[in-house]
Design a protein around this motif. Structure first.
Motif, PDB file in Angstrom:
ATOM      1  N   GLN A   1      -6.848  10.902  -4.146  1.00 35.60           N
ATOM      2  CA  GLN A   1      -6.426  12.227  -4.564  1.00 35.60           C
ATOM      3  C   GLN A   1      -5.222  12.119  -5.505  1.00 35.60           C
ATOM      4  O   GLN A   1      -4.210  11.580  -5.144  1.00 35.60           O
ATOM      5  CB  GLN A   1      -6.122  13.128  -3.354  1.00 35.60           C
ATOM      6  CG  GLN A   1      -5.050  12.637  -2.387  1.00 35.60           C
ATOM      7  CD  GLN A   1      -5.535  11.554  -1.449  1.00 35.60           C
ATOM      8  OE1 GLN A   1      -5.907  10.466  -1.862  1.00 35.60           O
ATOM      9  NE2 GLN A   1      -5.527  11.825  -0.166  1.00 35.60           N
TER      10      GLN A   1
ATOM     11  N   LEU B   1       5.167  10.333   3.018  1.00 27.60           N
ATOM     12  CA  LEU B   1       5.060   8.969   3.536  1.00 27.60           C
ATOM     13  C   LEU B   1       6.437   8.483   3.950  1.00 27.60           C
ATOM     14  O   LEU B   1       7.442   8.851   3.338  1.00 27.60           O
ATOM     15  CB  LEU B   1       4.515   8.033   2.463  1.00 27.60           C
ATOM     16  CG  LEU B   1       3.126   8.354   1.927  1.00 27.60           C
ATOM     17  CD1 LEU B   1       2.848   7.534   0.688  1.00 27.60           C
ATOM     18  CD2 LEU B   1       2.088   8.090   2.992  1.00 27.60           C
TER      19      LEU B   1
ATOM     20  N   TYR C   1       0.922   1.739   9.096  1.00 25.22           N
ATOM     21  CA  TYR C   1       1.068   3.182   9.171  1.00 25.22           C
ATOM     22  C   TYR C   1       1.835   3.591  10.422  1.00 25.22           C
ATOM     23  O   TYR C   1       2.686   4.470  10.379  1.00 25.22           O
ATOM     24  CB  TYR C   1      -0.323   3.816   9.189  1.00 25.22           C
ATOM     25  CG  TYR C   1      -0.353   5.289   8.898  1.00 25.22           C
ATOM     26  CD1 TYR C   1      -0.172   5.740   7.603  1.00 25.22           C
ATOM     27  CD2 TYR C   1      -0.552   6.213   9.905  1.00 25.22           C
ATOM     28  CE1 TYR C   1      -0.193   7.090   7.325  1.00 25.22           C
ATOM     29  CE2 TYR C   1      -0.583   7.562   9.627  1.00 25.22           C
ATOM     30  CZ  TYR C   1      -0.403   7.998   8.334  1.00 25.22           C
ATOM     31  OH  TYR C   1      -0.418   9.334   8.055  1.00 25.22           O
TER      32      TYR C   1
ATOM     33  N   ARG D   1      -0.993   4.853  -0.086  1.00 25.32           N
ATOM     34  CA  ARG D   1      -1.828   5.817   0.626  1.00 25.32           C
ATOM     35  C   ARG D   1      -2.779   5.131   1.586  1.00 25.32           C
ATOM     36  O   ARG D   1      -3.043   5.612   2.658  1.00 25.32           O
ATOM     37  CB  ARG D   1      -2.638   6.630  -0.373  1.00 25.32           C
ATOM     38  CG  ARG D   1      -1.823   7.629  -1.140  1.00 25.32           C
ATOM     39  CD  ARG D   1      -2.761   8.633  -1.767  1.00 25.32           C
ATOM     40  NE  ARG D   1      -2.050   9.666  -2.479  1.00 25.32           N
ATOM     41  CZ  ARG D   1      -1.771   9.597  -3.768  1.00 25.32           C
ATOM     42  NH1 ARG D   1      -2.117   8.540  -4.450  1.00 25.32           N
ATOM     43  NH2 ARG D   1      -1.137  10.576  -4.363  1.00 25.32           N
ATOM     44  N   ASN D   2      -3.308   3.978   1.134  1.00 21.29           N
ATOM     45  CA  ASN D   2      -4.313   3.296   1.949  1.00 21.29           C
ATOM     46  C   ASN D   2      -3.656   2.291   2.871  1.00 21.29           C
ATOM     47  O   ASN D   2      -3.836   1.093   2.726  1.00 21.29           O
ATOM     48  CB  ASN D   2      -5.333   2.604   1.047  1.00 21.29           C
ATOM     49  CG  ASN D   2      -6.083   3.606   0.219  1.00 21.29           C
ATOM     50  OD1 ASN D   2      -6.623   4.570   0.748  1.00 21.29           O
ATOM     51  ND2 ASN D   2      -6.073   3.414  -1.082  1.00 21.29           N
ATOM     52  N   ARG D   3      -2.895   2.808   3.836  1.00 19.06           N
ATOM     53  CA  ARG D   3      -2.203   1.900   4.741  1.00 19.06           C
ATOM     54  C   ARG D   3      -3.108   1.411   5.852  1.00 19.06           C
ATOM     55  O   ARG D   3      -4.006   2.122   6.266  1.00 19.06           O
ATOM     56  CB  ARG D   3      -1.038   2.659   5.382  1.00 19.06           C
ATOM     57  CG  ARG D   3      -0.013   3.053   4.368  1.00 19.06           C
ATOM     58  CD  ARG D   3       1.327   2.621   4.838  1.00 19.06           C
ATOM     59  NE  ARG D   3       2.207   2.544   3.703  1.00 19.06           N
ATOM     60  CZ  ARG D   3       3.480   2.899   3.759  1.00 19.06           C
ATOM     61  NH1 ARG D   3       3.991   3.326   4.880  1.00 19.06           N
ATOM     62  NH2 ARG D   3       4.231   2.779   2.710  1.00 19.06           N
TER      63      ARG D   3
ATOM     64  N   THR E   1       0.837  -1.200   0.000  1.00 16.74           N
ATOM     65  CA  THR E   1       0.000   0.000   0.000  1.00 16.74           C
ATOM     66  C   THR E   1       0.871   1.248   0.000  1.00 16.74           C
ATOM     67  O   THR E   1       2.023   1.216   0.429  1.00 16.74           O
ATOM     68  CB  THR E   1      -0.900   0.050   1.242  1.00 16.74           C
ATOM     69  OG1 THR E   1      -0.069  -0.063   2.392  1.00 16.74           O
ATOM     70  CG2 THR E   1      -1.922  -1.044   1.229  1.00 16.74           C
TER      71      THR E   1
ATOM     72  N   VAL F   1     -13.058   0.870  -1.862  1.00 20.19           N
ATOM     73  CA  VAL F   1     -11.933   1.735  -1.514  1.00 20.19           C
ATOM     74  C   VAL F   1     -11.134   2.033  -2.777  1.00 20.19           C
ATOM     75  O   VAL F   1     -10.606   1.127  -3.403  1.00 20.19           O
ATOM     76  CB  VAL F   1     -11.021   1.054  -0.484  1.00 20.19           C
ATOM     77  CG1 VAL F   1      -9.846   1.935  -0.157  1.00 20.19           C
ATOM     78  CG2 VAL F   1     -11.820   0.756   0.768  1.00 20.19           C
ATOM     79  N   PRO F   2     -11.076   3.259  -3.183  1.00 15.34           N
ATOM     80  CA  PRO F   2     -10.406   3.583  -4.441  1.00 15.34           C
ATOM     81  C   PRO F   2      -8.891   3.463  -4.314  1.00 15.34           C
ATOM     82  O   PRO F   2      -8.347   3.610  -3.225  1.00 15.34           O
ATOM     83  CB  PRO F   2     -10.813   5.035  -4.695  1.00 15.34           C
ATOM     84  CG  PRO F   2     -11.148   5.586  -3.346  1.00 15.34           C
ATOM     85  CD  PRO F   2     -11.562   4.444  -2.477  1.00 15.34           C
ATOM     86  N   ALA F   3      -8.259   3.165  -5.438  1.00 13.16           N
ATOM     87  CA  ALA F   3      -6.816   2.983  -5.423  1.00 13.16           C
ATOM     88  C   ALA F   3      -6.129   4.266  -4.961  1.00 13.16           C
ATOM     89  O   ALA F   3      -5.167   4.234  -4.219  1.00 13.16           O
ATOM     90  CB  ALA F   3      -6.319   2.598  -6.798  1.00 13.16           C
TER      91      ALA F   3
ATOM     92  N   THR G   1       2.006  14.663  -0.113  1.00  5.15           N
ATOM     93  CA  THR G   1       1.721  13.561   0.796  1.00  5.15           C
ATOM     94  C   THR G   1       3.059  12.979   1.211  1.00  5.15           C
ATOM     95  O   THR G   1       3.768  12.414   0.393  1.00  5.15           O
ATOM     96  CB  THR G   1       0.876  12.480   0.103  1.00  5.15           C
ATOM     97  OG1 THR G   1      -0.327  13.096  -0.365  1.00  5.15           O
ATOM     98  CG2 THR G   1       0.533  11.369   1.065  1.00  5.15           C
TER      99      THR G   1
ATOM    100  N   ARG H   1       9.502  -1.465  -3.030  1.00  4.88           N
ATOM    101  CA  ARG H   1       8.487  -0.665  -3.691  1.00  4.88           C
ATOM    102  C   ARG H   1       9.033   0.028  -4.937  1.00  4.88           C
ATOM    103  O   ARG H   1       8.415  -0.008  -5.999  1.00  4.88           O
ATOM    104  CB  ARG H   1       7.925   0.395  -2.741  1.00  4.88           C
ATOM    105  CG  ARG H   1       6.846   1.227  -3.402  1.00  4.88           C
ATOM    106  CD  ARG H   1       6.329   2.324  -2.512  1.00  4.88           C
ATOM    107  NE  ARG H   1       6.085   1.875  -1.162  1.00  4.88           N
ATOM    108  CZ  ARG H   1       5.061   1.107  -0.812  1.00  4.88           C
ATOM    109  NH1 ARG H   1       4.197   0.736  -1.714  1.00  4.88           N
ATOM    110  NH2 ARG H   1       4.909   0.745   0.433  1.00  4.88           N
TER     111      ARG H   1
END
Lengths: 268, 437
Positions: free
Chosen positions: B33, B68, A224, A217-219, A215, B28-30, B66, B78
């Motif tokens: 934003q 992360l 997270y 963004r959707n962690r 993942t 849940v969208p991928a 964003t 990744r």
């Protein structure tokens, strides 16, 4: 003699409770004890100068709410899928004899034989191509793969423990195979299946590596927070640990009745 | 029948789980934003630091970022996976020099010479920019921020300093005498090193111990000087807290007073220094016969190939390398500017202690900078293991120094030949693979 037995009995209970509760209490103490409190030695047993600062910062971190939702979604899907796939597999293992049964039993366990770290790269590439990358559903699929061996093997032993005669009696009275399963076997097995569900839920809730690689963004909450937790100051670790065990405890508390019922079956 | 009635809540629970999963999962969208720049970093991971980046350091940036964070192994997976699958989500990658290096070989970074040209007037030292080429002809990353390792001592340890020793110009002999005095007076071993599983101890051997005693890292691996050095370090270890082999970050043992004198990366002692600045002093690592080895740590900003928002990434790099952003980074998280910038006088006391320690390290008269390993590609971990194993066998298990060095030297030699990595400072430049003599 009776008094002695009672003493031993209650001492046992107290010791067992303390075994579980004291660590949780100390985690809570650390979580609310503030930054300096965790280094104080000797530790005070009573909560002195509590502070909510660490907890507050946690809940204010951008995206914690969303991560929590993702975690719950992933855990629920994992739970549902591993029961939906694992229980029939377990039933087949328990009730039918078929060639390669033992090999099948072993094969199920093989999904746990490969460390995720080795599979991570090809898995991520495949997930991106299929379009499952960065979705809670994708994470849930991996977690299902991790939980499935337990689900299948635990439910196999559950079904084995339910006497075949009960099922046969149902057939005699005119039930079809499916009806006999639904009306006789399933109700008896439900407590155990609930326990399996909890297990699947907890596996998904606690898993970090796959969840964080798959993942962006959707962690999930663990991915997270947990990856950064190990490097944060001690009181944050306590706060994070506290935050992560609370949902599991609530969940287990909610279904405790069925867990005890399962022990009932096992003891019979 | 009673069974069914009694158990039906369980069935309901299960049903609810299935329904919730089935409904919510596909919805849940991928990515909700698409307009933001995704900035993935292996640095500034701890929760407070990450929050500072989001809410203070990147606050003035006009676009939406964003931010992360990720541990290095997951970062590597990744970056490579997104490259192989041909779908990028990351627009900007921030990582250490050594973590970006393997991404060059896998073709996951875009050359950013145009950005480098635009940043010419920021005053980033040429040596740092050269490191950013990662051994290629083109700019692969822009230096982001720098740090190094320092020593921290509890003020309670200062009375035990050997007579005539200047804490800012210690030698390894004096450190040993200091540790000995502390142990004799207190009965405890109070020097600490981050030799835990996630600690940065290999950097101590490569950037501090070896350069200070042998003037090199690879070439003199089993030289007579190296043998004397390990004997010396083994002597020092008698006064080192045996728990050191479980320490990953020195800030906790420092705050808990499990150790009084410690060596670690500035980011890993920062919490102790900012919490109790009045209790600690900072100073450079000790010097050996060849000088005072030290290792600068460089983090860089790179743009992945086919980044979804390369323009946004370029704008973000420009913003981050502005002097005022760099100063803010130093003041908030204790990583220091790579551009020309003066730190404000009103730094918080803890950050000031770090700044002093770094300054005294870099500007020591006998300073001997040791670069990060260059050209090892993804063999960096094995390189570290050579040094960690040597330490474990000699110091912890007490094996014969000469035998261990000979055995580990052949491992090191195989590694250098496999990667064909030429020598890096302070080893003398080589044609082809760096020799292990």
């Amino acid at each position: 003699m009776n008094a002695l037995r009672r003493t031993v009995y209650f001492t046992g209970i107290v010791a067992l409770c303390a075994w579980v509760l004291v660590p949780i209490y100390f985690i809570a103490l650390g979580a609310f004890g503030g930054r300096i409190g965790v280094f104080r030695w000797p530790k005070s047993i009573l909560p002195t100068d509590t502070s909510l600062a660490a907890m507050q910062l946690f809940l204010q971190v951008e995206g914690v709410g969303q991560a929590m939702v993702n975690s719950i979604i992933a855990a629920c899907i994992t739970m549902a899928l591993s029961i939906a796939l694992g229980a029939p597999a377990g039933y087949a293992l328990a009730r039918f004899t078929f060639p390669g049964q033992n090999a099948y039993r072993l094969l199920i366990l093989l999904t746990r034989a490969f460390p995720l770290a080795i599979l991570a790269l090809p898995l991520t590439v495949a997930f991106i191509r299929i379009g499952l990358y960065d979705t809670a559903f994708g994470v849930a699929l991996i977690h299902t793969a991790l939980a499935l061996p337990f689900a299948a093997l635990v439910s196999a032993s559950l079904f084995q423990a339910i006497p075949r005669e009960l099922e046969e009696a149902a057939w005699v009275f005119g039930c079809t195979r499916l009806q006999a399963f639904l009306k006789v076997v399933l109700p008896l097995a439900l407590p155990g299946i609930a326990a399996t569900a909890i297990f699947a839920f907890v596996i998904s809730w606690n898993e970090v590596f796959a969840a964080s690689v798959l993942t962006v963004r959707n962690r999930t909450l663990t991915a997270y927070l947990l990856t950064v937790l190990a490097e944060s100051p001690l009181h944050f670790r306590f706060a994070g640990g506290f935050l992560l065990i609370v949902p599991s405890i609530v969940f287990i508390f909610a279904v405790r009745k069925y867990l005890f019922a399962m022990w009932g079956i096992a003891n019979r | 029948m009673t069974f069914t009635r009694r158990l039906s809540p369980a069935a309901r629970l299960m049903g609810a789980g299935i329904v919730a999963g089935a409904l919510l999962g596909p919805m849940v969208p991928a990515s909700a934003q698409q307009q933001d720049v995704v900035f993935l970093s292996t640095q500034l991971r701890p929760i407070e630091e990450a929050q500072k980046v989001r809410s203070v350091i990147l606050k003035g940036f006009p676009g939406k970022v964003t931010y992360l964070v990720e541990e290095p192994p997951a970062f590597d997976v990744r970056m490579k996976a997104e490259g192989q699958a041909g779908k990028r989500t990351i627009s900007l990658a921030g990582a250490l020099h050594g973590e970006l290096q393997p991404l060059v070989a896998s073709g996951d970074l875009t050359p950013i010479d145009d950005i480098a040209a635009k940043l010419k007037d920021r005053g980033i030292p040429a040596s740092l920019m050269d490191l950013g080429k990662l051994g290629t002809q083109q700019q692969m990353y822009i230096p982001w921020m720098q740090a190094t390792y320092i020593m921290v001592a509890n003020k309670k340890a200062l009375p035990y300093l050997p007579a005539g020793a200047d804490i800012n110009a210690l030698t390894y002999d004096q450190l040993e005498a200091w540790g000995k005095a502390i142990t004799e007076k207190t009965g405890k071993r109070l020097i600490g090193f981050p030799a835990g599983p996630k600690g940065l101890m290999p950097r101590f051997y490569q950037g501090y111990l070896y350069p200070s005693f042998t003037g090199g890292v690879v070439t003199p691996f089993q030289s007579a000087e190296a043998q004397a050095m390990w004997a010396k370090f083994k002597g020092l270890w008698q006064y080192v807290n045996p728990n050191s082999t479980s320490y990953d970050f020195m800030q906790e043992p420092l705050m808990a007073e499990e150790v009084w004198v410690a060596f670690d990366h500035v980011a890993r002692v920062k919490d102790a220094l900012t919490q109790a600045p009045e209790e600690f002093v900072t100073f450079p690592a000790p010097a050996g016969p060849k000088g005072r080895g030290y290792m600068p740590v460089i983090a860089g900003l790179a743009v992945p190939k086919n980044a979804p928002d390369a323009a946004g990434a370029a704008a973000l790099i420009d913003f981050i390398s502005k002097p005022e952003t760099q100063v803010k980074t130093a003041a908030e998280v204790g990583f220091f500017p790579v551009v020309k910038a003066t730190l404000p006088a009103d730094l918080s006391p803890g950050i000031k202690l770090i700044a002093e320690g770094v300054d005294k390290t870099q500007n020591a008269k006998d300073a001997l900078p040791a670069l990060l390993p260059v050209g090892l590609g993804d063999k960096g971990g094995e390189f570290n293991k050579v040094y960690s194993d040597t330490f474990q066998r000699i110091v912890l298990r007490g094996e014969d120094i000469k035998t261990v060095l000979a055995a580990q030297a052949s491992v090191l030699k195989g590694l250098m030949e496999a990667t064909k990595a030429p020598c890096w400072a302070p080893d003398k430049p080589s044609q082809g693979a760096c020799p292990v003599n």
